[in-house]
Design an enzyme around this catalytic site. Structure first.
Site, mmCIF file in Angstrom:
data_model
loop_
_atom_site.group_PDB
_atom_site.id
_atom_site.type_symbol
_atom_site.label_atom_id
_atom_site.label_comp_id
_atom_site.label_asym_id
_atom_site.label_seq_id
_atom_site.Cartn_x
_atom_site.Cartn_y
_atom_site.Cartn_z
ATOM 1 N N SER A 1 45.064 24.140 36.189
ATOM 2 C CA SER A 1 44.949 25.208 37.189
ATOM 3 C C SER A 1 45.462 24.787 38.563
ATOM 4 O O SER A 1 45.285 23.638 38.982
ATOM 5 C CB SER A 1 43.467 25.591 37.308
ATOM 6 O OG SER A 1 43.255 26.387 38.455
ATOM 7 N N GLU B 1 44.014 25.539 41.084
ATOM 8 C CA GLU B 1 42.800 25.207 41.833
ATOM 9 C C GLU B 1 42.700 23.674 42.010
ATOM 10 O O GLU B 1 42.034 23.207 42.928
ATOM 11 C CB GLU B 1 41.587 25.769 41.085
ATOM 12 C CG GLU B 1 40.250 25.623 41.751
ATOM 13 C CD GLU B 1 39.998 26.498 42.979
ATOM 14 O OE1 GLU B 1 40.757 27.467 43.192
ATOM 15 O OE2 GLU B 1 39.049 26.190 43.730
ATOM 16 N N TYR C 1 34.640 23.448 39.815
ATOM 17 C CA TYR C 1 35.607 23.910 38.810
ATOM 18 C C TYR C 1 36.915 23.126 38.939
ATOM 19 O O TYR C 1 37.462 22.631 37.953
ATOM 20 C CB TYR C 1 35.855 25.413 38.997
ATOM 21 C CG TYR C 1 37.037 25.950 38.216
ATOM 22 C CD1 TYR C 1 36.917 26.269 36.866
ATOM 23 C CD2 TYR C 1 38.278 26.134 38.830
ATOM 24 C CE1 TYR C 1 38.011 26.764 36.152
ATOM 25 C CE2 TYR C 1 39.364 26.626 38.128
ATOM 26 C CZ TYR C 1 39.228 26.935 36.794
ATOM 27 O OH TYR C 1 40.311 27.418 36.084
HETATM 28 P P1 NAP Z 1 38.227 33.839 31.174
HETATM 29 O O1 NAP Z 1 38.677 35.244 31.051
HETATM 30 O O2 NAP Z 1 37.100 33.514 32.077
HETATM 31 O O3 NAP Z 1 37.853 33.321 29.698
HETATM 32 C C1 NAP Z 1 37.134 32.138 29.496
HETATM 33 C C2 NAP Z 1 36.923 31.948 28.001
HETATM 34 O O4 NAP Z 1 36.252 30.702 27.783
HETATM 35 C C3 NAP Z 1 36.044 33.042 27.356
HETATM 36 O O5 NAP Z 1 36.611 33.376 26.115
HETATM 37 C C4 NAP Z 1 34.723 32.330 27.142
HETATM 38 O O6 NAP Z 1 33.990 32.795 26.042
HETATM 39 C C5 NAP Z 1 35.227 30.917 26.843
HETATM 40 N N1 NAP Z 1 34.165 29.920 26.958
HETATM 41 C C6 NAP Z 1 33.298 29.751 27.996
HETATM 42 N N2 NAP Z 1 32.437 28.784 27.716
HETATM 43 C C7 NAP Z 1 32.733 28.316 26.476
HETATM 44 C C8 NAP Z 1 32.195 27.323 25.644
HETATM 45 N N3 NAP Z 1 31.120 26.602 25.992
HETATM 46 N N4 NAP Z 1 32.753 27.115 24.433
HETATM 47 C C9 NAP Z 1 33.824 27.863 24.043
HETATM 48 N N5 NAP Z 1 34.384 28.819 24.788
HETATM 49 C C10 NAP Z 1 33.847 29.051 26.000
HETATM 50 O O7 NAP Z 1 39.448 32.893 31.603
HETATM 51 P P2 NAP Z 1 41.028 33.229 31.602
HETATM 52 O O8 NAP Z 1 41.366 33.899 32.871
HETATM 53 O O9 NAP Z 1 41.411 33.831 30.303
HETATM 54 O O10 NAP Z 1 41.631 31.751 31.712
HETATM 55 C C11 NAP Z 1 41.970 31.010 30.548
HETATM 56 C C12 NAP Z 1 42.008 29.532 30.900
HETATM 57 O O11 NAP Z 1 42.977 29.306 31.922
HETATM 58 C C13 NAP Z 1 40.706 28.983 31.472
HETATM 59 O O12 NAP Z 1 40.607 27.629 31.058
HETATM 60 C C14 NAP Z 1 40.900 29.029 32.976
HETATM 61 O O13 NAP Z 1 40.087 28.079 33.605
HETATM 62 C C15 NAP Z 1 42.370 28.704 33.064
HETATM 63 N N6 NAP Z 1 43.098 29.233 34.206
HETATM 64 C C16 NAP Z 1 43.062 30.577 34.480
HETATM 65 C C17 NAP Z 1 43.807 31.091 35.524
HETATM 66 C C18 NAP Z 1 43.806 32.565 35.835
HETATM 67 O O14 NAP Z 1 44.246 32.918 36.934
HETATM 68 N N7 NAP Z 1 43.376 33.428 34.911
HETATM 69 C C19 NAP Z 1 44.614 30.225 36.307
HETATM 70 C C20 NAP Z 1 44.613 28.876 36.003
HETATM 71 C C21 NAP Z 1 43.876 28.386 34.936
HETATM 72 P P3 NAP Z 1 32.756 33.849 26.167
HETATM 73 O O15 NAP Z 1 33.388 35.202 26.214
HETATM 74 O O16 NAP Z 1 31.967 33.617 24.942
HETATM 75 O O17 NAP Z 1 32.046 33.526 27.455
HETATM 76 O O1 G4F Z 2 39.641 35.950 42.210
HETATM 77 P P1 G4F Z 2 39.017 34.662 42.590
HETATM 78 O O2 G4F Z 2 37.603 34.468 42.220
HETATM 79 O O3 G4F Z 2 39.972 33.531 41.998
HETATM 80 P P2 G4F Z 2 40.154 31.968 42.346
HETATM 81 O O4 G4F Z 2 38.973 31.408 43.007
HETATM 82 O O5 G4F Z 2 41.458 31.829 43.047
HETATM 83 O O6 G4F Z 2 40.227 31.332 40.880
HETATM 84 C C1 G4F Z 2 41.043 31.914 39.859
HETATM 85 O O7 G4F Z 2 42.319 31.316 39.914
HETATM 86 C C2 G4F Z 2 42.358 29.905 39.600
HETATM 87 C C3 G4F Z 2 43.816 29.460 39.729
HETATM 88 O O8 G4F Z 2 44.118 29.138 41.050
HETATM 89 C C4 G4F Z 2 41.811 29.716 38.220
HETATM 90 F F1 G4F Z 2 41.902 28.403 37.867
HETATM 91 C C5 G4F Z 2 40.371 30.193 38.142
HETATM 92 O O9 G4F Z 2 39.885 30.042 36.826
HETATM 93 C C6 G4F Z 2 40.347 31.677 38.514
HETATM 94 O O10 G4F Z 2 41.016 32.399 37.519
HETATM 95 O O11 G4F Z 2 39.140 34.461 44.179
HETATM 96 C C7 G4F Z 2 40.378 34.560 44.859
HETATM 97 C C8 G4F Z 2 40.150 34.539 46.359
HETATM 98 C C9 G4F Z 2 39.257 33.381 46.842
HETATM 99 O O12 G4F Z 2 39.822 32.822 47.978
HETATM 100 C C10 G4F Z 2 37.937 34.051 47.190
HETATM 101 O O13 G4F Z 2 37.218 33.387 48.218
HETATM 102 O O14 G4F Z 2 39.461 35.727 46.741
HETATM 103 C C11 G4F Z 2 38.437 35.404 47.655
HETATM 104 N N1 G4F Z 2 37.397 36.454 47.627
HETATM 105 C C12 G4F Z 2 37.047 37.224 48.687
HETATM 106 N N2 G4F Z 2 36.046 38.057 48.335
HETATM 107 C C13 G4F Z 2 36.642 36.782 46.567
HETATM 108 C C14 G4F Z 2 35.779 37.796 47.028
HETATM 109 N N3 G4F Z 2 36.628 36.333 45.303
HETATM 110 C C15 G4F Z 2 35.739 36.908 44.428
HETATM 111 N N4 G4F Z 2 35.742 36.494 43.141
HETATM 112 N N5 G4F Z 2 34.868 37.903 44.837
HETATM 113 C C16 G4F Z 2 34.839 38.377 46.131
HETATM 114 O O15 G4F Z 2 34.057 39.245 46.459
#
Ligand code: NAP
Ligand code: G4F
Length: 326
Positions: free
Chosen positions: A127, A129, A151
């Site tokens: 990520s 992050e 995280y």
């Molecule tokens: P998400 O929607 O939050 O999905 C997370 C998944 O992980 C869900 O299917 C959840 O299952 C599963 N999980 C949680 N705890 C678990 C456990 N103990 N054992 C097995 N599975 C478990 O995340 P996403 O946005 O699809 O992201 C996919 C991956 O990319 C994650 O690793 C995230 O950290 C990473 N990532 C995401 C972004 C982004 O912007 N979306 C960016 C960078 C990296 P349940 O439904 O059962 O809770």
């Molecule tokens: O949507 P966010 O919660 O995403 P964040 O923290 O960037 O993390 C996501 O992206 C990562 C990749 O860079 C992933 F690895 C991670 O798993 C996840 O998918 O927040 C985005 C921004 C932050 O700066 C937060 O402080 O939005 C700001 N924010 C402002 N108000 C808020 C809110 N975020 C959330 N979730 N809720 C609010 O009310």
């Protein structure tokens, strides 16, 4: 027929990846956790070809059993506790799932092995992050990490473990250092979906305001459908490596809000936003902007969906969903 095992099958990326691999002719297996997981039905209805296998990233023996059962050609490790804000409140759980979970999956693959002439290939969801308090802009594969949340720290552990298994055991293990990617399947806890869902509800008269934290943070937001394609492409390469996946554009949370209200044709967005420090984090990641040159040149990948198209797609989906529910 290639076989793939996806962890995080009920999450945003897992659902996109399941569809992408089925469309490519794979037999797809999804790791599902817990007893009678309520999301099982959603994912099997969405992709009837998908088969579910029990397992939890906190339980090594369940991962060994899943890999033994599936005998995958490819494993996509998308499972995680992925919500940064929650990781501050549940740091130990986050370290266990998001950090140690990667090590357990790697160990399961090492223990079970795979055919000698066809070793299992592994993808780790790293990520942006991990860059946290960024040392340079834009961020690329050699930018140092400085995570700002439990995280982010857990992801750095998982990232380095994946590289270590590649170097120590010759595992075909790649990482995608993915910047934020969104879409209609994004969880409602993340800021983009919270905004588009809130705007749709305001448009329909179901909600008056949206309560948010820091509006100044900048993110490089892309579309999840584009990003899973990049993940698949890196796993197909002869040599495993690490790739930044990003759009190369950055926008503030406020710009996202403005765009969503514009899509809804609602003026004076400020009237509908309430700021609440409870949604701010103990440490913030102020600016993310990715340089995906390596993915462009080696994977022939580029983001297709623009920022404007993404916001509109999410708003229109939420408007349709909320109208149906009304
Ligand atoms: P998400 O929607 O939050 O999905 C997370 C998944 O992980 C869900 O299917 C959840 O299952 C599963 N999980 C949680 N705890 C678990 C456990 N103990 N054992 C097995 N599975 C478990 O995340 P996403 O946005 O699809 O992201 C996919 C991956 O990319 C994650 O690793 C995230 O950290 C990473 N990532 C995401 C972004 C982004 O912007 N979306 C960016 C960078 C990296 P349940 O439904 O059962 O809770
Ligand atoms: O949507 P966010 O919660 O995403 P964040 O923290 O960037 O993390 C996501 O992206 C990562 C990749 O860079 C992933 F690895 C991670 O798993 C996840 O998918 O927040 C985005 C921004 C932050 O700066 C937060 O402080 O939005 C700001 N924010 C402002 N108000 C808020 C809110 N975020 C959330 N979730 N809720 C609010 O009310």
């Amino acid at each position: 027929m290639k076989r793939a095992l996806i962890t995080g099958i009920t999450g945003q990326d897992g659902r996109h990846m399941s569809q992408l691999l089925t469309d490519k002719g794979y037999q797809v297996f999804g790791l599902i956790r817990g007893q009678n997981n309520p999301k099982s039905q959603i994912v099997t209805q969405e992709n009837p070809a998908l088969e579910l296998v029990d397992g939890d990233l906190r339980d090594l023996s369940s991962l060994v059993a899943a890999v033994e059962q599936v005998q995958p050609d490819e494993v996509y490790n998308l499972g995680a506790m992925s919500f940064v804000a929650l990781s501050f409140r549940q740091p130990e759980l986050t370290a266990d799932i998001t950090g140690l979970g990667v090590l357990r999956m790697l160990e399961a693959i090492r223990i079970v092995g795979g055919a000698e002439n066809n070793p299992i290939r592994f993808y780790q969801a790293s990520s942006s992050e991990m860059f946290g308090q960024v040392r340079e802009t834009p961020q690329n594969e050699s930018t140092p990490f400085h995570p700002r949340s439990p995280y982010g720290v857990a992801k750095v552990f998982g990232h380095h473990m994946t590289v270590n298994y590649r170097e120590s055991y010759g595992l075909h293990a790649s990482t995608g250092i993915c910047f934020n990617h969104e879409g209609p399947r994004r969880g409602l806890e993340f800021v983009t979906r919270k905004i588009t869902n809130g705007v749709a509800r305001i448009k329909l008269g179901l909600q008056d305001t949206i309560t948010l934290g820091n509006l100044d943070a900048r993110r490089d937001w892309g579309y999840a459908g584009d990003f899973v394609d990049a993940m698949w492409r890196m796993v197909q390469k002869d040599k495993a490596s690490d790739y930044v996946i990003a759009t190369g554009e950055t926008h503030t949370v406020q710009e996202f809000i403005e765009r969503a209200f514009a899509a809804a044709e609602i003026e004076d967005w400020e009237r509908y936003i309430v700021k609440d420090p409870r949604f701010e984090r103990p440490a913030e990641v102020d600016l993310l902007l990715g340089d995906a040159s390596k993915a462009r040149s080696e994977l022939d990948w580029d983001a297709k969906v623009s920022f404007e198209e993404l916001v509109t797609m999410m708003y229109e989906n939420d408007l349709a969903e909320e109208s149906r529910r009304r």
